[in-house]
Motif scaffolding. Structure first.
Motif, PDB file in Angstrom:
ATOM      1  N   VAL A   1      11.777  19.880  45.441  1.00  0.00           N
ATOM      2  CA  VAL A   1      10.331  19.446  45.506  1.00  0.00           C
ATOM      3  C   VAL A   1       9.386  20.247  45.914  1.00  0.00           C
ATOM      4  CG1 VAL A   1       9.245  17.690  46.799  1.00  0.00           C
ATOM      5  CG2 VAL A   1      11.275  17.255  45.833  1.00  0.00           C
ATOM      6  N   ALA A   2       9.507  21.241  46.758  1.00  0.00           N
ATOM      7  CA  ALA A   2       8.435  22.216  47.292  1.00  0.00           C
ATOM      8  C   ALA A   2       8.212  23.013  46.320  1.00  0.00           C
ATOM      9  CB  ALA A   2       9.104  22.716  48.552  1.00  0.00           C
ATOM     10  N   GLU A   3       9.253  23.609  45.488  1.00  0.00           N
ATOM     11  CA  GLU A   3       8.786  24.533  44.247  1.00  0.00           C
ATOM     12  C   GLU A   3       7.982  23.779  43.343  1.00  0.00           C
ATOM     13  OE1 GLU A   3      12.481  26.171  42.856  1.00  0.00           O
ATOM     14  OE2 GLU A   3      13.128  27.221  44.647  1.00  0.00           O
ATOM     15  N   GLN A   4       8.399  22.520  42.942  1.00  0.00           N
ATOM     16  CA  GLN A   4       7.538  21.883  42.099  1.00  0.00           C
ATOM     17  C   GLN A   4       6.121  21.629  42.529  1.00  0.00           C
ATOM     18  OE1 GLN A   4       8.156  21.216  38.861  1.00  0.00           O
ATOM     19  NE2 GLN A   4      10.125  22.322  39.209  1.00  0.00           N
ATOM     20  N   CYS A   5       6.124  21.284  43.631  1.00  0.00           N
ATOM     21  CA  CYS A   5       4.474  21.289  44.417  1.00  0.00           C
ATOM     22  C   CYS A   5       3.721  22.572  44.118  1.00  0.00           C
ATOM     23  CB  CYS A   5       4.420  20.991  45.560  1.00  0.00           C
ATOM     24  SG  CYS A   5       5.032  19.182  45.757  1.00  0.00           S
ATOM     25  N   ASN A   6       4.471  23.734  44.495  1.00  0.00           N
ATOM     26  CA  ASN A   6       3.773  25.077  44.451  1.00  0.00           C
ATOM     27  C   ASN A   6       3.504  25.397  42.829  1.00  0.00           C
ATOM     28  OD1 ASN A   6       3.560  25.560  47.077  1.00  0.00           O
ATOM     29  ND2 ASN A   6       5.856  26.319  47.066  1.00  0.00           N
TER      30      ASN A   6
ATOM     31  N   PRO B   1       2.146  22.223  50.291  1.00  0.00           N
ATOM     32  CA  PRO B   1       3.275  21.847  49.662  1.00  0.00           C
ATOM     33  C   PRO B   1       3.995  20.582  50.545  1.00  0.00           C
ATOM     34  CG  PRO B   1       4.030  24.104  50.491  1.00  0.00           C
ATOM     35  CD  PRO B   1       2.474  23.766  50.771  1.00  0.00           C
ATOM     36  N   PHE B   2       4.374  19.593  49.445  1.00  0.00           N
ATOM     37  CA  PHE B   2       5.035  18.582  50.278  1.00  0.00           C
ATOM     38  C   PHE B   2       6.658  18.940  50.440  1.00  0.00           C
ATOM     39  CE2 PHE B   2       7.804  14.839  49.507  1.00  0.00           C
ATOM     40  CZ  PHE B   2       7.296  13.770  50.257  1.00  0.00           C
ATOM     41  N   TYR B   3       6.968  18.725  51.695  1.00  0.00           N
ATOM     42  CA  TYR B   3       8.357  18.677  52.141  1.00  0.00           C
ATOM     43  C   TYR B   3       9.059  17.541  52.467  1.00  0.00           C
ATOM     44  CZ  TYR B   3       7.354  23.633  52.452  1.00  0.00           C
ATOM     45  OH  TYR B   3       7.183  24.724  52.341  1.00  0.00           O
ATOM     46  N   TYR B   4      10.173  17.350  52.252  1.00  0.00           N
ATOM     47  CA  TYR B   4      10.959  16.096  52.809  1.00  0.00           C
ATOM     48  C   TYR B   4      11.276  16.717  54.284  1.00  0.00           C
ATOM     49  CZ  TYR B   4      11.744  14.281  48.342  1.00  0.00           C
ATOM     50  OH  TYR B   4      11.667  13.559  47.139  1.00  0.00           O
TER      51      TYR B   4
ATOM     52  N   LEU C   1      13.323  19.988  54.986  1.00  0.00           N
ATOM     53  CA  LEU C   1      14.594  20.292  54.329  1.00  0.00           C
ATOM     54  C   LEU C   1      14.378  21.110  53.120  1.00  0.00           C
ATOM     55  CD1 LEU C   1      15.917  16.443  54.272  1.00  0.00           C
ATOM     56  CD2 LEU C   1      16.672  18.514  55.849  1.00  0.00           C
ATOM     57  N   THR C   2      14.680  22.606  53.682  1.00  0.00           N
ATOM     58  CA  THR C   2      14.715  23.689  52.559  1.00  0.00           C
ATOM     59  C   THR C   2      16.144  24.072  52.594  1.00  0.00           C
ATOM     60  OG1 THR C   2      13.549  25.107  54.019  1.00  0.00           O
ATOM     61  CG2 THR C   2      12.030  23.647  52.709  1.00  0.00           C
ATOM     62  N   MET C   3      16.164  25.296  51.744  1.00  0.00           N
ATOM     63  CA  MET C   3      17.146  26.039  51.547  1.00  0.00           C
ATOM     64  C   MET C   3      17.341  26.904  52.994  1.00  0.00           C
ATOM     65  SD  MET C   3      19.374  24.809  49.652  1.00  0.00           S
ATOM     66  CE  MET C   3      20.680  26.014  49.497  1.00  0.00           C
ATOM     67  N   THR C   4      16.159  27.350  53.292  1.00  0.00           N
ATOM     68  CA  THR C   4      15.964  28.335  54.574  1.00  0.00           C
ATOM     69  C   THR C   4      16.675  27.360  55.862  1.00  0.00           C
ATOM     70  OG1 THR C   4      13.946  29.244  53.670  1.00  0.00           O
ATOM     71  CG2 THR C   4      14.548  29.478  56.153  1.00  0.00           C
ATOM     72  N   THR C   5      16.286  26.014  56.167  1.00  0.00           N
ATOM     73  CA  THR C   5      16.913  25.332  57.005  1.00  0.00           C
ATOM     74  C   THR C   5      18.486  25.124  56.821  1.00  0.00           C
ATOM     75  OG1 THR C   5      14.825  23.948  56.766  1.00  0.00           O
ATOM     76  CG2 THR C   5      16.526  22.734  57.945  1.00  0.00           C
ATOM     77  N   PHE C   6      18.844  24.839  55.551  1.00  0.00           N
ATOM     78  CA  PHE C   6      20.207  24.845  55.350  1.00  0.00           C
ATOM     79  C   PHE C   6      20.868  25.910  55.979  1.00  0.00           C
ATOM     80  CE2 PHE C   6      23.979  25.474  52.699  1.00  0.00           C
ATOM     81  CZ  PHE C   6      24.846  24.385  53.127  1.00  0.00           C
ATOM     82  N   CYS C   7      20.548  27.114  55.502  1.00  0.00           N
ATOM     83  CA  CYS C   7      21.029  28.165  55.923  1.00  0.00           C
ATOM     84  C   CYS C   7      20.976  28.548  57.655  1.00  0.00           C
ATOM     85  CB  CYS C   7      20.523  29.667  55.387  1.00  0.00           C
ATOM     86  SG  CYS C   7      20.426  29.736  53.694  1.00  0.00           S
TER      87      CYS C   7
END
Length: 85
Positions: A13-18, A50-53, A61-67
């Protein structure tokens, strides 16, 4: 697994907003009619961030957060295994 799916979806979602923001910036808005250009400028101002969940409004909630979550979990498990022995 659920965390990975949520973070992956949030990253998409964040990538699509960008991507939408970059497409609007590349558009030649100055050649449009004034009412359409005005509307596009308002959209550009909104899409700039950008819009983030978010998870309970604390962190996106991004892949950085997951890592980061994965690294903390592995460190905690390693600590517990060390204390167990």
């Amino acid at each position: 697994m659920n965390t990975f799916l949520y973070c992956g979806a949030g990253e998409l979602v964040a990538e699509q907003c960008n991507a939408v923001y970059r497409a609007m910036c590349d558009l030649e808005w100055y050649e449009l009619e004034s009412s359409k250009a005005r509307s596009l400028i308002l959209l550009m101002m909104r899409a700039k961030y950008p819009f983030y969940y978010y998870c309970r409004k604390y962190f996106p909630l991004t892949m950085t957060t997951f890592c980061s979550i994965l690294k903390s979990s592995v460190g905690y498990i390693s600590f517990l295994l060390t204390k167990h022995d």
